[in-house]
Design a protein around this motif. Structure first.
Motif, mmCIF file in Angstrom:
data_model
loop_
_atom_site.group_PDB
_atom_site.id
_atom_site.type_symbol
_atom_site.label_atom_id
_atom_site.label_comp_id
_atom_site.label_asym_id
_atom_site.label_seq_id
_atom_site.Cartn_x
_atom_site.Cartn_y
_atom_site.Cartn_z
ATOM 1 N N THR A 1 84.376 21.907 81.840
ATOM 2 C CA THR A 1 84.967 20.987 80.874
ATOM 3 C C THR A 1 83.867 20.466 79.944
ATOM 4 O OG1 THR A 1 84.642 19.029 82.265
ATOM 5 C CG2 THR A 1 86.694 20.268 82.558
ATOM 6 N N ASN A 2 84.308 19.907 78.826
ATOM 7 C CA ASN A 2 83.340 19.343 77.898
ATOM 8 C C ASN A 2 82.665 18.112 78.485
ATOM 9 O OD1 ASN A 2 82.940 17.459 75.118
ATOM 10 N ND2 ASN A 2 82.385 19.606 74.924
ATOM 11 N N LEU A 3 83.351 17.389 79.365
ATOM 12 C CA LEU A 3 82.753 16.228 80.021
ATOM 13 C C LEU A 3 81.558 16.650 80.870
ATOM 14 C CD1 LEU A 3 82.693 13.254 80.811
ATOM 15 C CD2 LEU A 3 84.424 13.758 82.564
ATOM 16 N N GLY A 4 81.706 17.727 81.623
ATOM 17 C CA GLY A 4 80.590 18.230 82.417
ATOM 18 C C GLY A 4 79.429 18.682 81.550
ATOM 19 N N VAL A 5 79.735 19.297 80.407
ATOM 20 C CA VAL A 5 78.688 19.720 79.483
ATOM 21 C C VAL A 5 77.913 18.515 78.961
ATOM 22 C CG1 VAL A 5 78.256 20.791 77.241
ATOM 23 C CG2 VAL A 5 79.873 21.840 78.821
ATOM 24 N N VAL A 6 78.633 17.450 78.606
ATOM 25 C CA VAL A 6 77.984 16.244 78.102
ATOM 26 C C VAL A 6 77.090 15.625 79.179
ATOM 27 C CG1 VAL A 6 78.390 13.884 77.298
ATOM 28 C CG2 VAL A 6 79.734 15.770 76.372
ATOM 29 N N ILE A 7 77.570 15.595 80.411
ATOM 30 C CA ILE A 7 76.778 15.026 81.507
ATOM 31 C C ILE A 7 75.492 15.830 81.709
ATOM 32 C CG2 ILE A 7 76.727 14.609 84.001
ATOM 33 C CD1 ILE A 7 79.721 13.999 83.844
ATOM 34 N N GLY A 8 75.614 17.144 81.770
ATOM 35 C CA GLY A 8 74.435 17.975 81.981
ATOM 36 C C GLY A 8 73.449 17.903 80.831
ATOM 37 N N MET A 9 73.943 17.961 79.607
ATOM 38 C CA MET A 9 73.049 17.885 78.443
ATOM 39 C C MET A 9 72.378 16.525 78.337
ATOM 40 S SD MET A 9 75.316 19.958 75.599
ATOM 41 C CE MET A 9 74.196 19.516 74.277
ATOM 42 N N SER A 10 73.079 15.471 78.704
ATOM 43 C CA SER A 10 72.479 14.131 78.644
ATOM 44 C C SER A 10 71.308 14.021 79.614
ATOM 45 C CB SER A 10 73.533 13.069 78.965
ATOM 46 O OG SER A 10 74.598 13.115 78.030
ATOM 47 N N GLN A 11 71.470 14.585 80.813
ATOM 48 C CA GLN A 11 70.378 14.529 81.780
ATOM 49 C C GLN A 11 69.182 15.357 81.320
ATOM 50 O OE1 GLN A 11 69.317 17.188 84.090
ATOM 51 N NE2 GLN A 11 67.749 15.807 84.925
ATOM 52 N N VAL A 12 69.443 16.500 80.712
ATOM 53 C CA VAL A 12 68.358 17.372 80.269
ATOM 54 C C VAL A 12 67.599 16.754 79.097
ATOM 55 C CG1 VAL A 12 67.846 19.616 79.237
ATOM 56 C CG2 VAL A 12 69.463 19.465 81.124
ATOM 57 N N LEU A 13 68.301 16.123 78.171
ATOM 58 C CA LEU A 13 67.695 15.623 76.942
ATOM 59 C C LEU A 13 67.254 14.173 77.021
ATOM 60 C CD1 LEU A 13 70.093 17.257 74.310
ATOM 61 C CD2 LEU A 13 67.776 17.972 74.928
ATOM 62 N N LEU A 14 67.561 13.487 78.099
ATOM 63 C CA LEU A 14 67.196 12.073 78.209
ATOM 64 C C LEU A 14 65.685 11.837 78.071
ATOM 65 C CD1 LEU A 14 68.178 9.193 78.672
ATOM 66 C CD2 LEU A 14 68.013 9.597 81.142
ATOM 67 N N PRO A 15 64.811 12.649 78.684
ATOM 68 C CA PRO A 15 63.367 12.408 78.491
ATOM 69 C C PRO A 15 62.923 12.504 77.036
ATOM 70 C CG PRO A 15 63.743 13.851 80.375
ATOM 71 C CD PRO A 15 65.049 13.706 79.677
#
Length: 298
Positions: free
Chosen positions: A161-175
């Motif tokens: 789902t797009n929600l899962g994509v947003v969660i994963g991308m947020s964790q990767v790009l947070l730093p």
């Protein structure tokens, strides 16, 4: 004769030596830019030119690829989904990254070292490993679903789902949001907060009137990095998402690798770059006007 010519030419001063050495220093400084210039040309300019070439020449010369892309409702929805996802990821990184960066600045040396280490650890881990970890966490019978069922929220679709994509991308790009913001916050003069407190301002007033405006350059830099990176992200959306909610990066891969439509893929890249540059230009204009307004008030 050489001595006579030197005497006729006049005395040799320090300014004369500097003027004679200036051209060599100038060429030496320009020479230092050659490696960076070659890297920019090979890594950015040449691929961009090739992409433009394919967009206007494959399979035929003209604007046929752009007519196809702008007239395809599916591609328009994918483009809108891409920018919406990028905005959502940027907002999440802002909400999570700002308090974290503030905690890094406000903490003591030992705690700051631990918080900094936690930010740097993702850079030492493969992106594929982190994304597959999210696949395990977000799967239908994974730990997160079990936790949601325990607290009574039931089954919430996360994987594919797009929600899962947003969660994963947020964790990767947070730093990438935290580090520029932290660099700006460390340069803020703490004495300004003490001065505002001595003048009767409370902690909340001091934060919104002093700390927050001075940290906005870091917020802007981190937001731009996260937003632009989100637009071209491929690995995480491909593994956590599905073909039904694909982003433009997945469509470009499909056009090149699956359909061999290099012209259409180039057109997608051109449209994405043009829209991104337009957004950056608008943001630069808004920031410039805001800066001018602040200076005028001062």
């Amino acid at each position: 004769m050489a001595t006579v010519e030197a005497l006729v030419a006049g005395p040799i001063t320090a300014d004369t030596v500097i003027d004679q050495a200036a051209p060599s220093k100038r060429w030496g400084r320009l020479g230092l830019l050659v490696p960076a210039g070659l890297l920019l040309i090979i890594g950015f300019i040449v691929p961009l030119v090739i992409m433009l070439w394919y967009a206007f020449t494959d399979p035929s010369v003209g604007f046929g690829n752009f007519a196809w892309y702008l007239g395809d409702a599916v591609q328009q929805r994918i483009l809108l989904r891409t920018f919406t996802t990028a905005v959502n990821v940027t907002v999440i990184c802002l909400l999570l990254g700002y308090p974290y960066a503030y905690a890094m600045v406000a903490a003591g040396p030992k705690l700051r070292a631990v918080l900094t280490l936690l930010v740097l650890v993702p850079f030492w881990t493969s992106l594929m490993v982190r994304t597959f970890a999210w696949v395990i966490l977000l799967q239908d019978h994974g730990p997160i679903q079990s936790l949601l069922a325990t607290v009574g929220l039931g089954q919430i679709p996360l994987i594919r789902t797009n929600l899962g994509v947003v969660i994963g991308m947020s964790q990767v790009l947070l730093p990438f949001f935290v580090l520029p913001l932290y660099a700006v916050m460390t340069n803020i003069d703490r004495r300004l907060i003490l001065a505002s407190s001595s003048l009767g301002a409370g902690p909340i007033t001091s934060f919104f009137r002093i700390w927050l405006p001075l940290s906005l350059p870091g917020v802007g830099a981190g937001s731009l990095i996260v937003f632009i990176s989100s637009l071209g992200f491929y690995v995480t959306p491909a593994l956590l998402g599905s073909p039904g909610n694909s982003l433009i990066s997945q469509q470009i891969f499909t056009q090149v690798n699956g359909l061999l439509q290099w012209g259409r893929a180039g057109t997608m890249g051109v449209v994405l770059i043009v829209i991104t540059l337009a957004i950056l230009a608008i943001l630069a204009l808004v920031i410039g006007r805001s800066t001018s307004t602040i200076k005028g008030v001062r």
